[in-house]
Structures are given as C-alpha cells and as structure tokens.
Design a protein around this motif. Structure first.
Motif, short mmCIF file in Angstrom:
data_model
loop_
_atom_site.label_atom_id
_atom_site.label_comp_id
_atom_site.label_asym_id
_atom_site.label_seq_id
_atom_site.Cartn_x
_atom_site.Cartn_y
_atom_site.Cartn_z
N ALA A 277 35.96 42.51 37.89
CA ALA A 277 37.35 42.08 38.03
C ALA A 277 37.54 40.76 37.30
O ALA A 277 36.82 39.79 37.55
CB ALA A 277 37.72 41.96 39.50
N SER A 279 40.58 37.90 35.91
CA SER A 279 41.96 37.45 36.02
C SER A 279 42.58 37.32 34.65
O SER A 279 42.00 36.72 33.74
CB SER A 279 42.01 36.11 36.76
N LEU A 284 45.35 41.23 37.59
CA LEU A 284 43.91 41.51 37.61
C LEU A 284 43.61 42.72 36.74
O LEU A 284 44.26 43.76 36.85
CB LEU A 284 43.47 41.78 39.04
N SER A 329 33.59 42.08 42.35
CA SER A 329 34.75 41.19 42.32
C SER A 329 34.34 39.83 42.87
O SER A 329 33.84 39.74 43.99
CB SER A 329 35.90 41.77 43.16
#
Length: 410
Positions: A277, A279, A284, A329
């Motif tokens: 994951a 940003s 996301l 994540s």
C-alpha cells in the motif's frame, strides 16, 4: 483536423472519468504532449495528442464518464511547438493575491499555457495548493519535467517576506453565523476503493490476530549497514525489505495465507506477488512486487522506492496494480499504533505494520526497554484457520527478531 480518443486503459477497464483538461482551445500542442488527464479505478492516465497542432474543441466536461475509444477533443492544423510564442505573454500588472475570486494560483497555472499543460495531475495540484510559479522551478523528473517534490521544495524555499506586501484579510463570517458545507464529487479511485472494501466485508469472514515484534536486531542491522547499503545499491535501507523477505518465507510455510478462493476452488500460488500500500495524491494505491521470492532486500527496496516516487507523480501503470497474492500495509509511517486492516480481494490475508515505539518488556527475568512494533494479520476465516494465522505471525516475528533466519532459510 485529428480526433483525440480515449486510449486503451487496461484489461477489463472500459471507461474512465475526465479528471482535468491540460490544454485549452487554441493552445499549441506537440505530438504526444498530454492534453487531458483521466481517472480510472486505479490510477490517473494522461491522454497524449496524436498529432502536433492547435487544441480544438473539448467535447466532454471535467467529471464526465468516457468510454475507451470515445472522441473527447479535436486537434486542428497548426505549427505545434513552433506556434508557441517565443516569449511568454505579459504577466498581470499586479501580483496575484487571493483577495477574493480574482486571480489565484489556479488562474496563474491556466495562464501559462503550454508549460502548465505539460504538468502531471499531481504536480498541478501541488502548484494550486502552494501557489508556486512552475516556470521558476527546475524540474528533476524525466526529460526535465517537474515533480510534486520539486514544487513542495520550491514552496518551502519561498522567502518568508514575500506575502508581506499586504495582509490577506480573513474571510468575513456570514452575518447569520451559519455553518458552511462543501460537496466534492468522489473520484473514481475513491469510489472503487469504497466499493471493494465493502465487498470484502460483505463476502469474506474477516478476522484479525495480533502479535508484537522486538525490532532491536533489525534496527541495529539497519543502523550498521545503511550507509554501505545505499552506497552500493543506490537506495536507502528501510524496514520493508526485511518484512517482505520475512513474509515471503512465512507464506511458503503457511501456503493458505498466500491462497485465494475462486468459486468452490482454492487457488494456491507457488510464487509471492506482494501488494504494498502506497500513499498517492489521489488516494491509496497498491502496486505489486512481482515474484518477491526471487528478489534480494536491495531489489525489494528499489522496487518499493520506485513505486513511491511514481505514485506521487501519478505515473504508475495500470498493469502494476493488478494481481497480488498477499498485501502489506504500513500504517506506522503515519504514526498508527494498532489497526485491523481489511483484506484486498481475492487475497486471503493482509499484514498491517505499525509504528516502532520504545516499551518496557521482560527479557531473562529483567525489565528492559526495547523498540517494539505491533503486527496485525487480517485474514479470511473461510480459507485460513486461526492456527495457521497465528503460526504465520509467529514465523514472521521470529524472522524479524533474528534476521539470521532469513539468510539460512529457517
């Protein structure tokens, strides 16, 4: 006259949303120069001009849904790059100070024509937010193009005295003292994320198990070798490289955590495609490290670093988001102490990492302070039993607390 059509966006993707026009009617356009930005379910895609010429009619509006192959604009005949004036048009006599709804950063961007149109969506957004003049910033991206980091750095370096020409009055409060609301249409990416997460909750039997890990040995190894590592491989040594390697090893031992359900069948994978994951300005995104089981720590760190850079620039490719057999994540980079992540269908599990925090723990009968991190594994209980989930986390914990295990394959 040439038509500009929506390009092929990837397998199974048939439509997108027009996110932004990068060229206005009458602007000179070069061959393959981006003229519009499309938002798909996963990433932003720039639409290049098929010919050099002059921007013609815009046939759709921002926010409209367009199908693959649809005509969205026309390009008229003209000199393309040669048609651009040798010098920029005179700037407005007064500086653009936001004193109402006159000229702000957005108007300045639009007034710069061809230069502004070449900016990626994430860079244009950064320009609008910071008020930085993109024509005064030296780009460090490919072919000298601006990146979001370039704009942010330029904004940080702006002289503090610049806004002292006149104080900007605070907006007058409504006479009624009423409260304000703003309605913003959800991006296609946000809509897709919301839909997929809700589908995961409705379909999978999600359960989360926790453990904690002593990061002493990994922190020590990183401190000792980070300079040599960066000098040799050209990338910083982070913690994700260790966790991906440890996860790959644990997935091999507990294959159900790396499996998925298709209909009435369980699909087991003999490879580990790790979704990470990341940003991005639009939300996301989850690019995939392909065949992570074959990569070294350096290879993993290089791949993750490249994903993070291109996520900020909005240049990740559609195919880089597809697939994945297991997700990691890292909420710790934002300060998260503990969370219960939601699995990414059709995967059966997701590992949540959190911040490292000094805490008192007992070692050999003594209370000592150690850098500790909470781990969370959310899994689909239809496929993964509790014993397997706990065993996976313990295997990962053991590998991180004693990184030698990663070298001798224990």
């Amino acid at each position: 006259m040439a038509d500009v059509k929506v390009p092929v966006l990837g397998e199974s993707i048939t439509e997108a949303t027009l996110g932004e026009w990068l060229k206005n009617p009458g602007d000179p356009v070069k061959l393959d120069e981006p003229i519009a930005s499309l938002e798909t379910d996963k990433v932003s895609v720039e639409v290049p001009s098929p010919v050099a010429g002059v921007m013609g009619d815009q046939l759709v509006k921002v926010g409209d849904t367009v199908a693959v192959g649809a005509v969205i604009a026309t390009i008229g005949e003209g000199g393309g790059a040669a048609a651009a004036p040798a010098t920029p048009a005179p700037a407005p006599a007064a500086p653009a100070v936001a004193t109402g709804e006159q000229t702000g950063p957005g108007e300045q961007v639009r007034e710069r024509g061809a230069d502004a149109a070449a900016l990626s969506p994430s860079v244009r957004r950064a320009v609008l937010e910071t008020g930085v003049d993109p024509s005064t910033v030296q780009g460090t991206g490919r072919d000298g193009r601006l990146t979001k980091d370039d704009v942010v750095a330029a904004a940080a370096a702006k002289p503090a005295a610049a806004p002292a020409a006149a104080p900007i009055p605070a907006p007058a409060a409504p006479a009624s003292g009423g409260r304000k609301e703003e309605r913003v249409r959800m991006t296609r990416l946000r809509q897709t994320v919301a839909k997929r997460l809700k589908e995961a909750q409705n379909t999978a039997a999600i359960l989360t198990t926790f453990n904690d890990v002593d990061m002493t040995e990994v922190v020590a190894a990183r401190t000792k070798y980070k300079d040599l590592f960066e000098k040799k491989h050209g990338v910083r040594l982070g913690f994700m490289g260790f966790f991906v390697k440890a996860a790959v090893q644990a997935l091999r031992d507990i294959p159900s955590v790396n499996a998925s359900i298709e209909g009435e069948e369980i699909v087991y994978h003999d490879y580990a495609d790790i979704s990470v994951a990341v940003s991005a300005p639009q939300g996301l995104v989850v690019p995939v490290i392909r065949d992570a089981q074959d990569l070294s720590v350096a290879g993993i760190e290089k791949t993750i670093g490249d994903f993070g850079k291109r996520a900020k620039e909005g240049t990740l490719k559609m195919e880089e988001m597809k697939g994945g057999t297991f997700t990691i994540s890292n909420g710790g980079v934002f300060g998260s102490l503990m969370s219960t992540p939601i699995i990414n269908p059709p995967q059966s599990a997701v590992l949540g990492l959190h911040r490292i925090e000094d805490r008192p723990v007992v070692r050999d009968g003594q209370i000592v302070i150690r850098p500790m991190m909470y781990l969370a594994l959310s899994y689909d209980h239809r496929l993964v039993d509790g014993r397997e989930a706990v065993t996976f986390l313990v295997a990962l914990k053991n590998a991180i607390e004693d990184p030698t295990r990663l070298l001798i394959d224990l």
